[in-house]
Design a protein around this motif. Structure first.
Motif, PDB file in Angstrom:
ATOM      1  N   ALA A 456      -5.017 -16.654 -26.073  1.00 49.61           N
ATOM      2  CA  ALA A 456      -3.828 -17.482 -25.928  1.00 49.61           C
ATOM      3  C   ALA A 456      -2.774 -16.756 -25.100  1.00 49.61           C
ATOM      4  CB  ALA A 456      -3.276 -17.832 -27.300  1.00 49.61           C
ATOM      5  N   TYR A 457      -2.617 -15.478 -25.395  1.00 45.09           N
ATOM      6  CA  TYR A 457      -1.603 -14.705 -24.679  1.00 45.09           C
ATOM      7  C   TYR A 457      -1.898 -14.658 -23.187  1.00 45.09           C
ATOM      8  CZ  TYR A 457       0.627 -10.526 -22.839  1.00 45.09           C
ATOM      9  OH  TYR A 457       1.311  -9.652 -22.046  1.00 45.09           O
ATOM     10  N   PHE A 458      -3.169 -14.320 -22.868  1.00 43.70           N
ATOM     11  CA  PHE A 458      -3.517 -14.205 -21.454  1.00 43.70           C
ATOM     12  C   PHE A 458      -3.445 -15.547 -20.756  1.00 43.70           C
ATOM     13  CE2 PHE A 458      -6.015 -10.327 -22.831  1.00 43.70           C
ATOM     14  CZ  PHE A 458      -5.081  -9.454 -22.314  1.00 43.70           C
ATOM     15  N   MET A 459      -3.919 -16.579 -21.421  1.00 41.43           N
ATOM     16  CA  MET A 459      -3.885 -17.893 -20.783  1.00 41.43           C
ATOM     17  C   MET A 459      -2.467 -18.322 -20.498  1.00 41.43           C
ATOM     18  SD  MET A 459      -6.839 -20.122 -22.645  1.00 41.43           S
ATOM     19  CE  MET A 459      -6.681 -21.620 -21.702  1.00 41.43           C
ATOM     20  N   THR A 460      -1.548 -17.906 -21.340  1.00 38.61           N
ATOM     21  CA  THR A 460      -0.177 -18.359 -21.167  1.00 38.61           C
ATOM     22  C   THR A 460       0.582 -17.500 -20.164  1.00 38.61           C
ATOM     23  OG1 THR A 460      -0.225 -19.035 -23.461  1.00 38.61           O
ATOM     24  CG2 THR A 460       1.930 -18.926 -22.422  1.00 38.61           C
ATOM     25  N   PHE A 461       0.395 -16.229 -20.286  1.00 34.17           N
ATOM     26  CA  PHE A 461       1.298 -15.353 -19.541  1.00 34.17           C
ATOM     27  C   PHE A 461       0.646 -14.682 -18.335  1.00 34.17           C
ATOM     28  CE2 PHE A 461       3.231 -15.592 -23.730  1.00 34.17           C
ATOM     29  CZ  PHE A 461       4.522 -15.929 -23.381  1.00 34.17           C
ATOM     30  N   TRP A 462      -0.672 -14.680 -18.252  1.00 30.42           N
ATOM     31  CA  TRP A 462      -1.325 -13.987 -17.157  1.00 30.42           C
ATOM     32  C   TRP A 462      -1.939 -14.984 -16.189  1.00 30.42           C
ATOM     33  CZ3 TRP A 462      -2.051  -8.458 -16.624  1.00 30.42           C
ATOM     34  CH2 TRP A 462      -1.276  -7.750 -17.550  1.00 30.42           C
ATOM     35  N   GLY A 463      -2.621 -14.446 -15.230  1.00 28.40           N
ATOM     36  CA  GLY A 463      -3.190 -15.306 -14.198  1.00 28.40           C
ATOM     37  C   GLY A 463      -2.107 -15.746 -13.221  1.00 28.40           C
ATOM     38  N   GLU A 464      -2.485 -16.674 -12.384  1.00 30.82           N
ATOM     39  CA  GLU A 464      -1.477 -17.089 -11.422  1.00 30.82           C
ATOM     40  C   GLU A 464      -0.533 -18.094 -12.053  1.00 30.82           C
ATOM     41  OE1 GLU A 464      -2.929 -20.059  -8.383  1.00 30.82           O
ATOM     42  OE2 GLU A 464      -4.829 -19.133  -8.952  1.00 30.82           O
ATOM     43  N   GLN A 465       0.676 -18.087 -11.511  1.00 29.07           N
ATOM     44  CA  GLN A 465       1.712 -18.887 -12.133  1.00 29.07           C
ATOM     45  C   GLN A 465       1.474 -20.363 -11.903  1.00 29.07           C
ATOM     46  OE1 GLN A 465       5.669 -17.333 -11.682  1.00 29.07           O
ATOM     47  NE2 GLN A 465       6.501 -19.382 -11.589  1.00 29.07           N
ATOM     48  N   ARG A 466       1.358 -21.125 -12.963  1.00 28.24           N
ATOM     49  CA  ARG A 466       1.207 -22.566 -12.853  1.00 28.24           C
ATOM     50  C   ARG A 466       2.213 -23.217 -13.787  1.00 28.24           C
ATOM     51  NH1 ARG A 466      -3.554 -24.018 -15.220  1.00 28.24           N
ATOM     52  NH2 ARG A 466      -3.768 -21.925 -16.080  1.00 28.24           N
ATOM     53  N   LEU A 467       2.830 -24.277 -13.288  1.00 29.89           N
ATOM     54  CA  LEU A 467       3.826 -24.951 -14.120  1.00 29.89           C
ATOM     55  C   LEU A 467       3.510 -26.436 -14.177  1.00 29.89           C
ATOM     56  CD1 LEU A 467       7.135 -23.360 -12.788  1.00 29.89           C
ATOM     57  CD2 LEU A 467       5.884 -22.752 -14.844  1.00 29.89           C
ATOM     58  N   GLU A 469       4.600 -30.469 -14.337  1.00 31.50           N
ATOM     59  CA  GLU A 469       5.729 -31.171 -13.691  1.00 31.50           C
ATOM     60  C   GLU A 469       6.920 -31.280 -14.624  1.00 31.50           C
ATOM     61  OE1 GLU A 469       2.673 -33.914 -14.133  1.00 31.50           O
ATOM     62  OE2 GLU A 469       2.183 -31.876 -13.509  1.00 31.50           O
ATOM     63  N   GLU A 470       6.617 -31.419 -15.943  1.00 34.99           N
ATOM     64  CA  GLU A 470       7.701 -31.640 -16.884  1.00 34.99           C
ATOM     65  C   GLU A 470       8.688 -30.481 -16.911  1.00 34.99           C
ATOM     66  OE1 GLU A 470       4.565 -32.049 -17.502  1.00 34.99           O
ATOM     67  OE2 GLU A 470       4.128 -33.743 -18.843  1.00 34.99           O
ATOM     68  N   ALA A 471       8.226 -29.318 -16.458  1.00 38.19           N
ATOM     69  CA  ALA A 471       9.073 -28.136 -16.585  1.00 38.19           C
ATOM     70  C   ALA A 471      10.268 -28.189 -15.647  1.00 38.19           C
ATOM     71  CB  ALA A 471       8.257 -26.882 -16.288  1.00 38.19           C
ATOM     72  N   GLY A 472      10.242 -29.043 -14.646  1.00 37.84           N
ATOM     73  CA  GLY A 472      11.328 -29.069 -13.680  1.00 37.84           C
ATOM     74  C   GLY A 472      11.170 -27.915 -12.702  1.00 37.84           C
ATOM     75  N   HIS A 473      12.198 -27.681 -11.884  1.00 41.17           N
ATOM     76  CA  HIS A 473      12.054 -26.682 -10.824  1.00 41.17           C
ATOM     77  C   HIS A 473      12.397 -25.289 -11.264  1.00 41.17           C
ATOM     78  CE1 HIS A 473      10.993 -29.667  -7.972  1.00 41.17           C
ATOM     79  NE2 HIS A 473      12.100 -30.381  -8.229  1.00 41.17           N
ATOM     80  N   HIS A 474      13.323 -25.188 -12.166  1.00 45.94           N
ATOM     81  CA  HIS A 474      13.763 -23.841 -12.539  1.00 45.94           C
ATOM     82  C   HIS A 474      13.695 -23.649 -14.033  1.00 45.94           C
ATOM     83  CE1 HIS A 474      14.987 -23.139  -8.473  1.00 45.94           C
ATOM     84  NE2 HIS A 474      15.626 -24.307  -8.465  1.00 45.94           N
ATOM     85  N   PRO A 475      12.510 -23.480 -14.547  1.00 41.69           N
ATOM     86  CA  PRO A 475      12.431 -23.196 -15.986  1.00 41.69           C
ATOM     87  C   PRO A 475      13.132 -21.873 -16.277  1.00 41.69           C
ATOM     88  CG  PRO A 475      10.294 -22.895 -14.936  1.00 41.69           C
ATOM     89  CD  PRO A 475      11.195 -23.445 -13.890  1.00 41.69           C
ATOM     90  N   HIS A 476      13.890 -21.869 -17.353  1.00 41.12           N
ATOM     91  CA  HIS A 476      14.654 -20.661 -17.650  1.00 41.12           C
ATOM     92  C   HIS A 476      14.171 -20.042 -18.953  1.00 41.12           C
ATOM     93  CE1 HIS A 476      16.780 -23.181 -20.540  1.00 41.12           C
ATOM     94  NE2 HIS A 476      16.753 -24.096 -19.580  1.00 41.12           N
ATOM     95  N   ASP A 477      14.388 -18.779 -19.022  1.00 43.71           N
ATOM     96  CA  ASP A 477      13.978 -18.037 -20.215  1.00 43.71           C
ATOM     97  C   ASP A 477      14.927 -18.356 -21.373  1.00 43.71           C
ATOM     98  OD1 ASP A 477      12.466 -16.450 -21.741  1.00 43.71           O
ATOM     99  OD2 ASP A 477      13.122 -14.553 -20.865  1.00 43.71           O
TER     100      ASP A 477
END
Lengths: 657, 143, 334, 527
Positions: A456-467, A469-477
């Protein structure tokens, strides 16, 4: 220092006040500021809980040198003959530890919720119910008799119902709330009957009296009572076969999942069994059931978690699995009172560390959801570690703790204690073989846990960045109001284990209370003194955990690189190498398939058999109602006919006796 | 002592009670339903009076007297009630009153048709001066 | 009631089969009546239910034969049979008549015959009151309503019975059970027969045929017929029976049985009398001859409260009827 | 008729003063109603009547005491004034006050007089049912509750549904009273007396073996339980309840759910001998209640009733229908007490079946009347509250009302801190503490009860969820209604107050006193 009793009642009372204030003032006046009463109540309760934790060891000691619990009787609820139920609160080591865990994590989650729930239309309602939950949960922990415990037990169930169904406009949320309520209610029947059995046998409902008379009860009664109590725990703590409600409960807001369905409420069952350890300790058969159910649930839930793609569901199944661990520990406290004490301590220790890291993981998942526009399917995003640094690092801490990453992280220490207890149980006694099987299962489950957590960790945080559409353009921390609780929890998840575990701080504190005379006296005292660290077992579990993490790493992070290297070396075979899928397939066939098949099987069984069965039980009354409906056909003479048939039937039956 | 034994009276009482009960369950005319209930009470009264005779105690007769009184009270209410109900539905059939029932249940209707009524008696041929009597519409099965 | 089987005395447990078999004449008679009644109940049919009528008549006849006392027909018996035949037949007519006017008249017949039975039972005041109130007031008023409502002729509802089968089945079970209860409680004939057999017994084996094997020494099993005998002969020399039985003392047992028979002869019990626990049948009081005065005295002393209550009830019912019929109504209450 | 007996007969009139006041006020209201149609006036007058009756009850003579041995045959009087009677009288008058408040603005001016007068008579009937010690009086008292009910069901509304409800109730009520009197006739036949004490004495004559009653008494038991089961709403005698509740006025539904149930239970206690008058000489009373057959009958009746009620309540959408089935289910819980009562050990202070029954009855009255009162309060002609959906979003528009309703529902579920919980607790613990040869049967009964209570929780919770978790379809607009609000406040105060001390202990003390008479009977039966 004040007298403990002078402030003990405030611990539930403050959240209750918070609830009332939020409910009364929230919708009209406080609106966006509705979190304040709740936060103040939670933090106040937390401070008082810490005071209690400090005060408890300084109390009076009895002849055995064990501290006497503080019993504060405030109010006599009712007295019916020899049943005397009063609102007495109890403060001892177990209570204090639970209190601090509940209120501390509760406070952090409430603060986090301010950011997470911001702008939600039901903002005041949310905080009112969360306050109510804190009230019920602290009450549950503080209760000094079974009926008060039962009352609060129902109370937390109600809050859970209200919070799962928080977004009631979604049909799935309403269905999940309903399912949770029905399924846990099944277990509650057992709990209530267990209490009834204990009452008829001992004529009392007070913990001290009932537990103190445990050795006078016959073995059968004891076993029945324990199994009935355990049924309540199975429902509330989502153990097989009543675990089906918990994954669905993720329909609630993430902080709720963190607070109720990971850190606190679901552990009420563990608390109950730990509290009744003097009973369970003398009913080895019941304990075997507890251990087997715990071990089996741990394995089953871990297998199911392997194939989940919904981040929160992975965490939910891992919660079920970890709770299974705790029950495994509780069920292993057989043979002698020393081991019973160790077992309860190990379970509670794991409960505490789990509360930290699982709350952290859920809040992290919530933070991811927040940033991703409420998308939680791991296939739709990836490589978020640059984008959400705070979430990433804190999530990593939680994942490592859950996976049992050796030495530093808390999960390692608490899980190890559980393994040690099971190991002890498998060294002798009538069911040694079963316990050994359970030990092996637990070790295997530890590997699976490490694997799916890091998957779960790797799938979420690693690999190439994919977002998505719902996230919008500037997802913030996470904003600071969310980030700070994350960091505090992360610190807890890292440090709690190493500070409290190997130093013996926790064990020393709690075991103290368990070695009191109320624990099984007819069992032989242990030959071993203090509990030593079981180094070989630690090494094995560390290896297993690292293996799991490593496999996840290879499968979900390394593979692309591996494929790339191969492509460069075998230039001409570019086309073949482009299809990295082959390798995936190979890995799949070698490693993933067997597990995945098993996992799929488990999931299928779970969905259709167990789930169906539980649904069926829920549907039976409605079905009966459906069958009986035609009798109510509106014809007055038909009603009279049924009355007459009733008379004739009863008359004939009485004649025939 | 009566040559007829108590048992016989009790049996007649029980028979009246049970017949009244069956009538209550089967007759669909509201007035007959009520009268069937009264017949059940007749059975009870017979029991009571027989027991009173048997025990030589007047209590049973007193109770019967009060049962008759209460039956009269109920008859008064029943009469008023049935009249008002008749006014609404224009029928004494109790089965017309089944609107209140479990939702999504179909109403119970008479499916079997009545046999054809006997042919109307031959009307005497009237002289042309008199108005021709109207044909009575036949009652059709309803609800 | 399998659940409670172990609660009950195994010697008394009965299955449906044995229960029916033990009382088969009763069930047969009631069953005849059931079939007859079922066919008689109003239903859409073409021909008159002659068979139903015959079956019902046969059932009534058989019941009459069953009840017939052995010792001759007194005038009172004749009257009883006449009135009860009228009452039951009237009841069946009321159930089976499609025309509600006829049914109501049949009910009047039931009331009148019941009143005749009241007269036989020394209740003249009740007879008069019932005739006046029922036949005079209630039936006539209701007839009036029926005729008002039936101007259009017979309705289809009157030609159909609601659930005729289940209803008459319920009636069958109920009447059968009630009859058995009455029979078991008040019919001493089987007991007398048993006693007679014992009194005439030539050997202990014959006694055992009647009452089963006597217990071994020290067994606390009692005589099976003891309880019914006690009920049937309150104050009678029942208790001498048991020691003789448990000692297997045949002459003593025969003597005791004969003593009981004599007691029965002497106290004039006939078939179907007795069984009032705690009351000596021989000293049972007779009803006072002055029925009306006695009733009045009882009503206005002991039952004065009840009289007042009845007054209030009549008031409420009257006003209620007026309110319902006259209507000061609105749509106020939800 | 001895001199002493005549003296005693004269002596009972002072006890009947409260009922006489009620009947007198009823006459005034009946008559006055023809002159003036004013709901405030007639509600006020009848309110005064109830208060006067309460005062008379308080000032009047205490219970007929056993102190004087010459009064030992006071038990032979047709009416009895023991603590149970006193309790029911007081309860009845309080109920009257509650229902006057509840119906104050619910009846039209034109029917107000008749309505309130009928209510007065009905309330007088409650106390008399409890006082009855004679089949004649018991029968008349039960009819005193029934006949006003027919009028009250019919009169307020003239629409088809109300007429249908009145018709169904009327016919089945007549049917059930025929069943009851049939049982009475056999009871009379056993003893040759209409006096209940004498009947129970005859049932316990030395000739009869312990715990076994004659067949006639068994028939009487079944028919009486069936006929009174109609009032209790015990399955399968309950079928009218959902239809009548749905079609009739809400106030009447509340009345049927509580008053008729209470009178039915009290009549059962009296006629079956669960409660014996205290001044009866302690002979070995067995009665019908303590016979072998009775617990079995009540065992099955309880199981069927609660299961049937709960199962059908699960599939309801109409609120009044749902509450009707809930009242059936609650009748089932209460019947458990009657099954267990003969077997309960009576150690100092332990709660026995009759006490638990009385406690639960009172608690149930508070919560169910409250729930119906809430429906009546929320309903307006323009915006009726019929189905569950109509309650949606109540918490948003009227938080206080929603909370009140939630409290009633929680009490019906049996959530701790409410009267409903304490009552259920007493019932189930009573069943668990049976110490007989076949205690497991009662454990089973308790188990079935707990399972049923758990199922029951679901449909009440569904209402709570609708109130709290859903958007309103069309906002509710209850009219300001002071008496209605007062009813709600009283009910919620009772629901909460009787669940926790000092309320619960106070109530327990009173029901213990009222049921105390049963003690002698049971003690002797166990010997």
């Amino acid at each position: 220092m004040f007298d403990v009793c002078s402030y003990l009642w405030l611990i539930p009372a403050l959240p209750l006040l918070g609830c009332i204030a939020t409910a009364a003032l929230g919708p009209r006046w406080l609106r966006g500021q509705s979190h304040w009463p709740c936060i103040l109540g939670a933090v106040g309760a937390c401070v008082l809980s810490v005071l209690t934790l400090i005060a408890v060891p300084q109390g009076a000691v009895n002849a055995d040198g064990a501290p006497v619990p503080y019993l504060c009787s405030y109010y006599e609820w009712f007295r019916a003959g020899d049943v005397d139920v009063s609102f007495a609160l109890r403060a001892d080591g177990l209570t204090a530890v639970m209190l601090v865990t509940v209120t501390f994590i509760g406070s952090l989650i409430v603060i986090y919720s301010v950011g997470y729930m911001h702008g939600d239309p039901g903002y005041p309602r949310y905080f009112a119910v969360v306050s109510l939950f804190l009230f019920s949960m602290t009450g549950l922990v503080l209760a000094n008799n079974f009926i008060v415990l039962y009352a609060f037990w129902e109370g937390v169930g109600l809050c859970s119902y209200l919070l799962i169904g928080y977004w009631f406009s979604r049909p799935s949320a309403a269905a999940a709330a309903r399912k949770a309520f029905l399924v846990t209610r099944l277990g509650d029947i057992g709990l209530f009957l267990g209490i009834l059995v204990l009452w008829t046998e001992t004529n009392s409902l007070d913990f001290d009296v009932v537990l103190g008379q445990a050795h006078t009860l016959s073995a059968e009664i004891l076993t029945i009572a324990c199994l009935l109590l355990f049924a309540g725990a199975v429902g509330k703590s989502a153990q097989f076969p009543l675990h089906v409600w918990l994954p669905d409960a993720m329909e609630g807001p993430s902080p709720v999942s963190a607070l109720i369905h990971a850190a606190t409420m679901v552990t009420a069952g563990v608390y109950l069994v730990a509290r009744c350890m003097p009973l369970f300790g003398q009913a080895p058969d019941a304990q075997l059931v507890v251990a087997v159910i715990g071990g089996f649930t741990a394995l089953l839930a871990a297998l199911i978690a392997l194939t989940q793609t919904d981040l929160k569901r992975v965490l939910a199944y891992s919660t079920i699995s970890q709770l299974g661990y705790m029950f495994l520990a509780l069920g292993s406290g057989v043979e002698h009172h020393r081991l019973a004490a160790l077992a309860a301590t190990a379970a509670i220790f794991h409960l505490v560390t789990h509360a930290f890291f699982k709350a952290l993981l859920f809040l992290g998942a919530g933070s991811v959801m927040h940033a991703m526009g409420d998308v939680i399917d791991m296939r739709r995003f990836g490589g978020l570690r640059k984008l959400l640094p705070v979430t990433h690092w804190t999530f990593l801490c939680g994942a490592a703790a859950l996976a049992g990453f050796p030495v530093i992280f808390s999960g390692f220490w608490s899980k190890d204690e559980i393994l040690a207890v099971t190991w002890e149980a498998s060294r002798g006694g009538p069911h040694a073989v079963i316990y050994f099987v359970l030990l092996v299962t637990a070790l295997g489950t530890a590997g699976l846990t490490a694997f799916y957590t890091f998957r779960a960790y790797f799938m979420t945080f690693w690999g190439e960045q994919r977002l998505p559409e719902e996230a919008g353009h500037h997802p913030h921390d996470a904003a600071p109001v969310m980030g700070v609780p994350l960091m505090i929890l992360a610190a807890g998840a890292v440090l709690a284990g190493i500070v409290l575990g190997p130093t013996g701080l926790f064990g020393g504190f709690l075991e103290h209370y368990w070695s009191r005379s109320e624990l099984p006296t007819r069992l032989q005292a242990a030959e071993a003194g203090g509990h030593a660290l079981n180094v070989p077992l630690m090494l094995i579990s560390a290896a297993v955990a690292l293996g799991g993490i490593g496999l996840a790493y290879v499968l979900y992070v390394r593979t692309p690189a591996l494929v790339g290297t191969a492509a460069r070396m075998l230039g001409g075979l570019y086309g073949w190498s482009r299809n990295k899928f082959y390798l995936d397939e190979l890995f799949e066939a070698l490693f993933v398939r067997p597990f995945a098949g098993l996992a799929r099987l488990c999931k299928t069984l779970d969905q259709y058999l167990v789930d169906g069965l539980v649904d069926l039980i829920g549907q039976v009354p409605a079905f009966v109602g459906y069958v009986m409906r035609p009798f109510q056909n509106g014809l007055v003479q038909f009603y009279a006919l049924l009355m007459a048939l009733g008379v004739a039937g009863f008359l004939l039956a009485t004649m025939l006796r | 002592m009566s040559p007829v034994n108590l048992e016989s009276y009790l049996l007649v009482g029980a028979a009246l009670f049970v017949l009244g009960m069956v009538g209550f369950l089967t007759r669909r005319n509201m007035i007959l339903i009520f009268l069937s209930a009264e017949m059940m009470l007749q059975g009870v009264a017979l029991n009571l009076v027989a027991f009173a005779r048997y025990h030589g105690d007047l209590g049973g007769q007193v109770l019967t007297l009060f049962i008759v009184t209460v039956a009269a009270c109920e008859a008064a209410v029943a009469l008023a009630l049935i009249l008002m109900l008749y006014r609404r539905r224009k029928s004494l059939d109790v089965s017309l009153w089944q609107e209140l029932r479990e939702p999504n249940l179909e109403p119970v209707v008479d499916d079997e048709p009545l046999p054809a009524p006997p042919p109307p008696p031959e009307l005497p041929h009237l002289p042309v001066a008199g108005p021709k009597p109207e044909e009575q519409p036949h009652e059709t099965s309803h609800v | 009631m399998a659940l409670f089987l172990d609660l009950t005395d195994p010697t008394r447990g009965e299955t449906l089969l044995t229960f029916v078999r033990a009382h088969w004449p009763i069930w047969a008679i009631v069953g005849l009546g059931f079939v007859g009644l079922y066919t008689l109940l109003p239903a859409p049919r073409r021909s008159a239910p002659i068979w139903g009528g015959l079956l019902t008549a046969a059932a009534i006849l058989l019941a009459g034969v069953w009840l017939m006392p052995r010792d001759g027909a007194w005038p009172e018996s004749v009257l009883f049979y006449a009135f009860s035949l009228l009452a039951v037949a009237g009841g069946i007519l009321m159930l089976s008549q499609k025309n509600p006017v006829h049914a109501a008249l049949a009910f009047a017949l039931v009331v009148l015959s019941t009143c005749g039975l009241f007269l036989l039972l020394a209740a003249p005041f009740l007879m008069a009151a019932t005739i006046i109130i029922y036949a005079g007031a209630i039936v006539v008023t209701f007839l009036f309503v029926i005729m008002l409502a039936q101007q259009a002729g017979l309705t289809s509802a009157d030609a159909r019975a609601r659930e005729p089968f289940l209803a008459s089945l319920t009636g069958f079970v109920l009447l059968g059970t009630l009859w058995i209860v009455i029979d078991r409680t008040y019919n001493v004939a089987p007991l007398l027969r048993q006693l007679d057999q014992v009194a005439q017994a030539a050997s202990w084996g014959e006694v055992e045929q009647v009452w089963g094997t006597a217990p071994a020494k020290g067994n606390d099993k009692t005589l099976p017929a003891l309880e019914p005998l006690r009920r049937a002969f309150p104050g009678g020399p029942v208790d001498v029976l048991e020691p003789a039985w448990s000692r297997k003392d045949l002459p003593a047992l025969k003597r005791s049985a004969q003593a009981l028979l004599d007691y029965h002869q002497e106290h004039g019990h006939r078939r179907g009398t007795i069984a009032v626990p705690g009351h000596d049948a021989a000293k049972r009081p007779e009803l006072p001859a002055e029925n009306v005065a006695g009733l009045g005295r009882s009503l206005f002393t002991h039952h004065l409260v009840a009289v007042e209550l009845a007054g209030v009830l009549l008031l409420v019912a009257t006003i209620g009827a007026i309110v319902i019929a006259a209507g000061r109504r609105g749509e106020g209450l939800r | 008729m001895t001199e002493a007996h005549a003296q005693l007969l004269v002596g009972i009139w002072p006890f009947l003063v409260p009922e006489m006041i009620l009947a007198g006020v009823a006459c005034i209201v009946f008559l006055g109603g023809t002159v003036r149609a004013d709901r405030h006036l007639w509600a006020g007058v009848s309110l005064l009547g109830y208060v006067a009756a309460l005062v008379a009850l308080h000032l009047g003579p205490a219970t007929t005491t056993p102190a004087d041995p010459a009064l030992a045959h006071a038990a032979l009087l047709p009416v009895l004034f023991d603590p149970l009677t006193k309790l029911l009288q007081a309860l009845g008058f309080l109920t009257g006050i509650l229902f006057v408040l509840l119906s104050w603005n619910e009846v039209d001016d034109r029917q107000a007089a008749d309505w309130h007068a009928c209510l007065l008579i009905l309330v007088a009937g409650i106390g008399l049912t409890a006082a009855a010690n004679d089949l004649v009086v018991l029968f008349l008292a039960l009819e005193m509750v029934s006949i006003p009910t027919y009028v009250m069901l019919y009169v307020p509304r003239e629409n088809a549904a109300a007429q249908e409800a009145a018709l169904k109730y009327f016919l089945l009520s007549v049917f059930s009273s025929a069943l009851v009197v049939f049982g009475f006739s056999y009871l009379y036949g056993i003893a040759g007396q209409t006096n209940l004490t004498l009947i129970l004495e005859a049932l316990n004559a030395p000739e009869t073996s312990a715990r076994d009653i004659p067949l006639l008494a068994t028939v009487a038991l079944i028919t009486i339980v069936a006929g009174l089961g109609f009032r209790l709403k015990a399955a399968p005698f309950h079928f009218y309840a959902p239809d009548v509740f749905q079609g009739g006025p809400t106030v009447m539904a509340a009345l049927l759910a509580w008053v008729h149930k209470a009178t039915g239970f009290v009549a059962l206690l009296r006629v079956l001998g669960f409660v014996m008058p205290p001044h009866v000489q302690p002979r070995e009373f067995i009665g019908v209640a303590l016979s072998e057959q009775t617990p079995i009958v009540f065992w099955f009746l309880a199981v069927i009733t609660m299961t049937w009620g709960n199962a059908l309540a699960l599939v309801q959408d109409n609120l009044k229908r749902l509450l009707a089935y809930s009242t059936v289910a609650h009748a089932g819980y209460m019947l458990i007490t009657l099954a267990t009562a003969p077997y309960l050990r009576h150690e100092a202070g332990a709660v026995d079946g009759v006490e638990a029954l009385l406690y639960y009855l009172i608690a149930y009255g508070a919560m169910t009347v409250g729930a119906f009162a809430m429906l009546a309060y929320l309903s307006t002609p323009e915006r009726p509250v019929d189905t569950i959906d109509d309650l949606a979003g109540l918490s948003r528009s009227h938080p206080a009302l929603a909370l009140t309703m939630a409290i009633f529902l929680f009490s019906l579920i049996g959530v701790p801190l409410t009267a409903g919980f304490t009552g259920k607790f007493l019932i189930f613990f009573g069943a668990m503490s049976v110490e007989a040869d076949h205690a497991y049967l009662f454990w089973m009964l308790a188990f079935i009860g707990v399972v049923n209570a758990a199922i029951g929780g679901w449909y009440y919770l569904r209402l709570i969820a609708v109130m709290y978790l859903r958007q309103p379809l069309q906002p509710l607009a209850p009219r300001p209604n002071l008496p209605g609000l007062a009813t709600l406040i009283v009910c919620v105060a009772l629901t909460l107050g009787l669940g926790v001390p000092p309320g619960s202990t106070w109530l327990l003390r009173h029901v213990k006193g009222a049921a105390g008479a049963a003690e002698t009977a049971r003690e002797l039966a166990r010997r």
